[in-house]
Design a protein around this motif. Structure first.
Motif, PDB file in Angstrom:
ATOM      1  N   THR A   5      46.694 -34.295 -17.442  1.00  0.00           N
ATOM      2  CA  THR A   5      46.329 -33.088 -16.700  1.00  0.00           C
ATOM      3  C   THR A   5      44.923 -33.089 -16.122  1.00  0.00           C
ATOM      4  O   THR A   5      44.629 -32.293 -15.242  1.00  0.00           O
ATOM      5  N   GLN A   6      44.028 -33.961 -16.623  1.00  0.00           N
ATOM      6  CA  GLN A   6      42.635 -33.839 -16.211  1.00  0.00           C
ATOM      7  C   GLN A   6      41.945 -35.199 -16.119  1.00  0.00           C
ATOM      8  O   GLN A   6      42.208 -36.098 -16.913  1.00  0.00           O
ATOM      9  N   LEU A   7      41.055 -35.316 -15.142  1.00  0.00           N
ATOM     10  CA  LEU A   7      40.168 -36.453 -14.975  1.00  0.00           C
ATOM     11  C   LEU A   7      38.784 -35.990 -15.399  1.00  0.00           C
ATOM     12  O   LEU A   7      38.309 -34.936 -14.953  1.00  0.00           O
ATOM     13  N   SER A   8      38.138 -36.753 -16.259  1.00  0.00           N
ATOM     14  CA  SER A   8      36.809 -36.413 -16.758  1.00  0.00           C
ATOM     15  C   SER A   8      35.877 -37.584 -16.458  1.00  0.00           C
ATOM     16  O   SER A   8      36.179 -38.728 -16.820  1.00  0.00           O
ATOM     17  N   ILE A   9      34.750 -37.309 -15.779  1.00  0.00           N
ATOM     18  CA  ILE A   9      33.800 -38.365 -15.414  1.00  0.00           C
ATOM     19  C   ILE A   9      32.405 -37.935 -15.844  1.00  0.00           C
ATOM     20  O   ILE A   9      31.931 -36.861 -15.466  1.00  0.00           O
ATOM     21  N   GLU A  10      31.746 -38.787 -16.618  1.00  0.00           N
ATOM     22  CA  GLU A  10      30.367 -38.534 -17.007  1.00  0.00           C
ATOM     23  C   GLU A  10      29.474 -39.340 -16.066  1.00  0.00           C
ATOM     24  O   GLU A  10      29.571 -40.569 -15.999  1.00  0.00           O
ATOM     25  N   VAL A  40      31.197 -33.369  -5.190  1.00  0.00           N
ATOM     26  CA  VAL A  40      30.363 -33.138  -6.369  1.00  0.00           C
ATOM     27  C   VAL A  40      28.914 -33.349  -5.962  1.00  0.00           C
ATOM     28  O   VAL A  40      28.576 -34.339  -5.317  1.00  0.00           O
ATOM     29  N   ARG A  41      28.056 -32.400  -6.333  1.00  0.00           N
ATOM     30  CA  ARG A  41      26.610 -32.562  -6.150  1.00  0.00           C
ATOM     31  C   ARG A  41      26.036 -32.874  -7.530  1.00  0.00           C
ATOM     32  O   ARG A  41      26.155 -32.090  -8.457  1.00  0.00           O
ATOM     33  N   LEU A  42      25.427 -34.050  -7.652  1.00  0.00           N
ATOM     34  CA  LEU A  42      24.944 -34.531  -8.947  1.00  0.00           C
ATOM     35  C   LEU A  42      23.534 -34.046  -9.249  1.00  0.00           C
ATOM     36  O   LEU A  42      22.768 -33.733  -8.342  1.00  0.00           O
ATOM     37  N   THR A  43      23.217 -34.013 -10.529  1.00  0.00           N
ATOM     38  CA  THR A  43      21.840 -33.797 -10.981  1.00  0.00           C
ATOM     39  C   THR A  43      21.324 -35.139 -11.485  1.00  0.00           C
ATOM     40  O   THR A  43      22.057 -36.127 -11.515  1.00  0.00           O
ATOM     41  N   ASN A  44      20.076 -35.188 -11.912  1.00  0.00           N
ATOM     42  CA  ASN A  44      19.531 -36.433 -12.459  1.00  0.00           C
ATOM     43  C   ASN A  44      19.679 -36.495 -13.976  1.00  0.00           C
ATOM     44  O   ASN A  44      19.093 -37.360 -14.625  1.00  0.00           O
ATOM     45  N   ALA A  45      20.468 -35.603 -14.550  1.00  0.00           N
ATOM     46  CA  ALA A  45      20.782 -35.612 -15.982  1.00  0.00           C
ATOM     47  C   ALA A  45      22.268 -35.893 -16.158  1.00  0.00           C
ATOM     48  O   ALA A  45      23.087 -35.520 -15.310  1.00  0.00           O
ATOM     49  N   TRP A  46      22.618 -36.560 -17.240  1.00  0.00           N
ATOM     50  CA  TRP A  46      24.027 -36.837 -17.504  1.00  0.00           C
ATOM     51  C   TRP A  46      24.801 -35.544 -17.615  1.00  0.00           C
ATOM     52  O   TRP A  46      24.360 -34.603 -18.273  1.00  0.00           O
ATOM     53  N   ALA A  47      25.938 -35.482 -16.951  1.00  0.00           N
ATOM     54  CA  ALA A  47      26.821 -34.310 -17.022  1.00  0.00           C
ATOM     55  C   ALA A  47      28.251 -34.810 -16.921  1.00  0.00           C
ATOM     56  O   ALA A  47      28.525 -35.843 -16.302  1.00  0.00           O
ATOM     57  N   THR A  48      29.159 -34.069 -17.521  1.00  0.00           N
ATOM     58  CA  THR A  48      30.570 -34.408 -17.458  1.00  0.00           C
ATOM     59  C   THR A  48      31.246 -33.464 -16.474  1.00  0.00           C
ATOM     60  O   THR A  48      31.115 -32.245 -16.586  1.00  0.00           O
ATOM     61  N   TYR A  49      31.938 -34.040 -15.517  1.00  0.00           N
ATOM     62  CA  TYR A  49      32.634 -33.288 -14.474  1.00  0.00           C
ATOM     63  C   TYR A  49      34.133 -33.411 -14.737  1.00  0.00           C
ATOM     64  O   TYR A  49      34.637 -34.516 -14.981  1.00  0.00           O
ATOM     65  N   HIS A  50      34.827 -32.282 -14.701  1.00  0.00           N
ATOM     66  CA  HIS A  50      36.260 -32.242 -14.983  1.00  0.00           C
ATOM     67  C   HIS A  50      37.018 -31.847 -13.723  1.00  0.00           C
ATOM     68  O   HIS A  50      36.607 -30.931 -13.012  1.00  0.00           O
ATOM     69  N   PHE A  51      38.128 -32.538 -13.477  1.00  0.00           N
ATOM     70  CA  PHE A  51      38.971 -32.259 -12.325  1.00  0.00           C
ATOM     71  C   PHE A  51      40.415 -32.168 -12.811  1.00  0.00           C
ATOM     72  O   PHE A  51      40.898 -33.089 -13.475  1.00  0.00           O
ATOM     73  N   ASN A  52      41.085 -31.079 -12.493  1.00  0.00           N
ATOM     74  CA  ASN A  52      42.508 -30.984 -12.782  1.00  0.00           C
ATOM     75  C   ASN A  52      43.231 -31.954 -11.859  1.00  0.00           C
ATOM     76  O   ASN A  52      42.973 -31.979 -10.654  1.00  0.00           O
ATOM     77  N   LEU A  53      44.127 -32.749 -12.416  1.00  0.00           N
ATOM     78  CA  LEU A  53      44.836 -33.735 -11.598  1.00  0.00           C
ATOM     79  C   LEU A  53      45.652 -33.068 -10.502  1.00  0.00           C
ATOM     80  O   LEU A  53      45.852 -33.644  -9.435  1.00  0.00           O
ATOM     81  N   SER A  54      46.075 -31.837 -10.737  1.00  0.00           N
ATOM     82  CA  SER A  54      46.833 -31.107  -9.719  1.00  0.00           C
ATOM     83  C   SER A  54      45.994 -30.818  -8.474  1.00  0.00           C
ATOM     84  O   SER A  54      46.535 -30.548  -7.408  1.00  0.00           O
ATOM     85  N   GLU A  55      44.655 -30.889  -8.587  1.00  0.00           N
ATOM     86  CA  GLU A  55      43.770 -30.665  -7.439  1.00  0.00           C
ATOM     87  C   GLU A  55      43.844 -31.812  -6.426  1.00  0.00           C
ATOM     88  O   GLU A  55      43.449 -31.649  -5.275  1.00  0.00           O
ATOM     89  N   PHE A  56      44.329 -32.984  -6.861  1.00  0.00           N
ATOM     90  CA  PHE A  56      44.458 -34.132  -5.964  1.00  0.00           C
ATOM     91  C   PHE A  56      45.860 -34.092  -5.378  1.00  0.00           C
ATOM     92  O   PHE A  56      46.723 -34.920  -5.677  1.00  0.00           O
ATOM     93  N   GLY A  57      46.079 -33.108  -4.516  1.00  0.00           N
ATOM     94  CA  GLY A  57      47.402 -32.785  -3.995  1.00  0.00           C
ATOM     95  C   GLY A  57      48.112 -33.910  -3.278  1.00  0.00           C
ATOM     96  O   GLY A  57      49.338 -33.974  -3.286  1.00  0.00           O
ATOM     97  N   SER A  58      47.383 -34.819  -2.659  1.00  0.00           N
ATOM     98  CA  SER A  58      48.032 -35.900  -1.921  1.00  0.00           C
ATOM     99  C   SER A  58      48.489 -37.027  -2.840  1.00  0.00           C
ATOM    100  O   SER A  58      49.156 -37.951  -2.397  1.00  0.00           O
TER     101      SER A  58
END
Length: 90
Positions: A5-10, A40-58
């Motif tokens: 259900t989800q893609l997680s990228i640190e 995604v707009r990144l910061t200079n600190a480590w952060a985890t970004y979550h994307f619901n796989l359903s958001e990648f509609g194509s």
């Protein structure tokens, strides 16, 4: 991946404020950039970004061939980003 259900990228940017687009592609997506991309707009600190796989509609999750792609928008100067982990979650 159809059971997930989800893609997680640190990740982080070298300076902060870098913009990157995250995408997934299936075997039917042409190589023309028409696949769904999430900004995604990144910061200079480590952060985890979550994307619901359903958001990648194509992307048909039964036929994924590019699990994660990083695209820099047209006109973007050279950017540096760091990736520590990529996870696909149920």
């Amino acid at each position: 991946l159809s059971a997930c259900t989800q893609l997680s990228i640190e990740m982080k940017g070298a300076k902060g404020n870098e913009v990157v687009q995250i995408g997934m592609k299936d075997t039917d997506d042409p190589d023309d950039g028409a696949e769904t991309l999430k900004n995604v707009r990144l910061t200079n600190a480590w952060a985890t970004y979550h994307f619901n796989l359903s958001e990648f509609g194509s992307c048909n999750l039964m036929k994924v061939y590019v699990v994660t792609e990083f695209v820099f928008p047209n006109g973007t100067a050279a950017e540096t980003l760091y990736i520590r982990s990529i996870n696909i979650l149920k």
